[in-house]
Design an enzyme around this catalytic site. Structure first.
Site, PDB file in Angstrom:
ATOM      1  N   SER B  11     -29.123 -41.986  12.982  1.00  0.00           N
ATOM      2  CA  SER B  11     -29.039 -43.434  13.214  1.00  0.00           C
ATOM      3  C   SER B  11     -28.307 -43.754  14.515  1.00  0.00           C
ATOM      4  CB  SER B  11     -28.306 -44.086  12.057  1.00  0.00           C
ATOM      5  OG  SER B  11     -27.028 -43.511  11.907  1.00  0.00           O
ATOM      6  N   CYS B 186     -21.527 -37.862   5.092  1.00  0.00           N
ATOM      7  CA  CYS B 186     -21.996 -38.684   6.207  1.00  0.00           C
ATOM      8  C   CYS B 186     -21.546 -37.962   7.465  1.00  0.00           C
ATOM      9  CB  CYS B 186     -21.390 -40.091   6.134  1.00  0.00           C
ATOM     10  SG  CYS B 186     -21.571 -41.072   7.630  1.00  0.00           S
ATOM     11  N   HIS B 188     -20.492 -38.843  10.162  1.00  0.00           N
ATOM     12  CA  HIS B 188     -19.278 -39.344  10.819  1.00  0.00           C
ATOM     13  C   HIS B 188     -18.007 -38.749  10.199  1.00  0.00           C
ATOM     14  CE1 HIS B 188     -21.843 -42.452  12.508  1.00  0.00           C
ATOM     15  NE2 HIS B 188     -20.835 -42.940  13.202  1.00  0.00           N
TER      16      HIS B 188
END
Lengths: 272, 272
Positions: B11, B186, B188
Site C-alpha cells: 500500500s 503489518c 510497519h
C-alpha cells in the site's frame, strides 16, 4: 430561490463537521456530500495528486446537479487555485477565507496560530489569507498530522491521555509564540477542540472553519439569489456518497452527533 | 537460473521492511518495488476496494517483467483469495503462511497473539493459517490501527512516550491472554519492535513477517529454478515505483536503514 442541493466534498468524513454547521445555519438547504473514503487521507498527498482528486470529486457533485460546491477540506482548499475555481460552472467556497478573516478579527495581540495537515501548513494558505485581511497580524503554523488518525480511531475524549500527550507536543509552539487565537485548519480538528482547549487553557480562542464556511455559503446564496425556500415536510433528504464502505454511521456520529440524517451510497472510485 | 526481478508491492512504504529482509537473504536478486503511496493506507478499506487495488498493483509489476510477486502487505495478503493467486502468470507469495508457521512453531504455551490493521485482523487470515499448521495452538488478535500513522510520523524511538502509551493500551490483551509469541502482522510494525518489546518484556517472542516471507521466497525460487545467478558488479539496480511523490527518501530510511539503494520513479495512479 433555488431548490438545487449544495454540494460538499472532502477527502473522507471530516467535512461532516462543516455539514453540521451548514445544517444549523441553513436548515432549508439540501446537502449532497461526497467523501472520498477510498483515498483518504489527502493531507500527505502531493499537489498534482490533490488537483486530480479535486477535479474528480467536484465533477461527481456537478453531475448530481448542485448549485454551489464547498470544499470542506483544509487540504483541498489550500491546494486548488484560481483557474480551478474559475473553471467550475457554479460558485465555489473553500474553508480558508472567512476562517482567516474571523481569526484576524479575533486576535487582540495580533498573533494567530494555525494548525492543519502537512499539505495545508506547507501551502501557507491560511497565513496568506490572514495577511490579506490585516497585514499587521502575524501567523505561525504547525502541521499536526497525527490528529487525523487519532480522531478517526476514536481518541477524542477531552482527557484522552494519548491525544493529550500528542497535543502537548504539537501545541508547545502556541505557548512559545504567545498567540491568543488558533485556527483549527483541518475539518477533523474541531472534534479535538476540548482536548486542545484543556492543553492551551482559556486564553486562546479556537476558530472552527465549519462555522465561518457556513456563514460564507449563506452570504454567497443571498448575494446570488440561490437560497432554497422553506419546504417544511417536503424538504428532500440529504444524500451522502462515499467511495469505500467504511464504518460510515459510527464515524459520522463522531463528526455530526445527532445532526446526521440521510441516505448513504457507495460510488466506485474508478468511475469518477 | 532466471535474471528477471522479483516484484514486491505494498500500500505504501511499509513493504520496504520485507525488501530489507529479501536483500539480506537473497543479495543476487533484483527488486522492483511498487508502493501505492497515493492511496495508502489500505488497512481500513473494504474488501472490494482492496481486490481492485491488488489487481492494479500486481498488474503494474507484471508489466515490469517480474518472475514472482510478493504482496508485502498484511492487508493485501489477508484479502486476496485463491482465484486471484491462480490468475497470476507467475508465483505469488504473501506474508501470512510462513509467518504463521513460524509463530506456531515458536510458541511453547500454545498461544499466539496477532496484531495488524483492522482489515488484517477482521479477515482472520493469520489465525486460520496458524490453525492449519497446528490445531492445538490458539490465536488471539487485536487491531492496532494507530501504529501505522505513528511509524509514518516518526514516533518510533524505543522510549517514545506517545507510542508507548498507545502500545500499552493495544497490548494489554497480550498480557491478559498470556501469549508467549506475537506476530507483527503489518509490515510497519517491525519498526516498533523495540517499543513493543519494552511494553511486553522479554517473555514474548516477536515474529517479523519480513524474515519468514523472505525465506518463503527463497524456497519458491529454489523449487521452481527461478533464482538469479551471482552477477557481481553487473547486478542491476533495484527500481522503486510510487504513486505519489511523498518524502520517499526519509521514509525509506525509517523502513530500510542503510539497505536502501535504487532509483525512485513516480507512476500516475490513473494509469494503473
Amino acid at each position: 430561490m433555488d431548490t438545487r442541493p449544495i454540494g460538499v466534498f472532502d477527502s473522507g468524513l471530516g467535512g461532516l463537521t462543516v455539514v453540521k454547521q451548514l445544517k444549523a445555519l441553513l436548515p432549508s438547504e439540501q446537502i449532497v456530500y461526497f467523501g472520498d473514503t477510498a483515498r483518504v487521507p489527502y493531507g500527505t498527498r502531493s499537489r498534482s495528486t490533490l488537483m486530480t482528486y479535486a477535479g474528480q470529486d467536484s465533477g461527481f457533485l456537478l453531475r448530481q446537479g448542485v448549485k454551489l460546491i464547498v470544499a470542506a477540506c483544509g487540504t483541498i482548499s489550500s491546494t486548488v487555485d484560481d483557474s480551478f475555481i474559475r473553471a467550475l460552472p457554479v460558485p465555489y467556497c473553500g474553508v480558508i477565507e472567512h476562517t482567516a478573516a474571523a481569526a484576524a478579527a479575533a486576535t487582540r495581540v495580533g498573533k494567530v496560530g494555525i494548525i492543519g495537515t502537512t499539505a495545508t501548513v506547507n501551502s501557507g494558505s491560511f497565513a496568506r489569507a490572514i495577511h490579506r485581511c490585516d497585514p499587521k497580524v502575524t501567523a505561525v503554523a504547525r502541521a499536526c498530522p497525527l490528529f487525523v488518525p487519532l480522531v478517526e480511531n476514536g481518541y477524542i475524549r477531552p482527557n484522552d491521555p494519548v491525544t493529550t500527550l500528542v497535543a502537548q507536543d504539537y501545541l508547545s509552539f502556541i505557548r512559545e509564540k504567545r498567540v491568543d487565537t488558533l485556527i483549527l485548519g483541518c475539518t477533523h480538528f474541531p472534534i479535538l477542540a476540548p482536548v486542545i482547549s484543556r492543553v492551551l487553557g482559556d486564553g486562546v480562542t479556537l476558530i472552527d472553519p465549519g462555522v465561518y464556511t457556513a456563514r460564507q455559503v449563506a452570504q454567497i446564496l443571498n448575494e446570488q439569489h440561490l437560497a432554497a425556500p422553506y419546504r417544511g415536510d417536503g424538504q428532500p433528504a440529504d444524500a451522502y456518497y462515499i467511495t469505500d464502505q467504511s464504518d460510515f454511521q459510527s464515524v459520522a456520529s463522531i463528526f455530526m452527533g445527532d445532526a446526521f440524517c440521510g441516505q448513504v451510497q457507495t460510488v466506485d472510485v474508478n468511475d469518477l
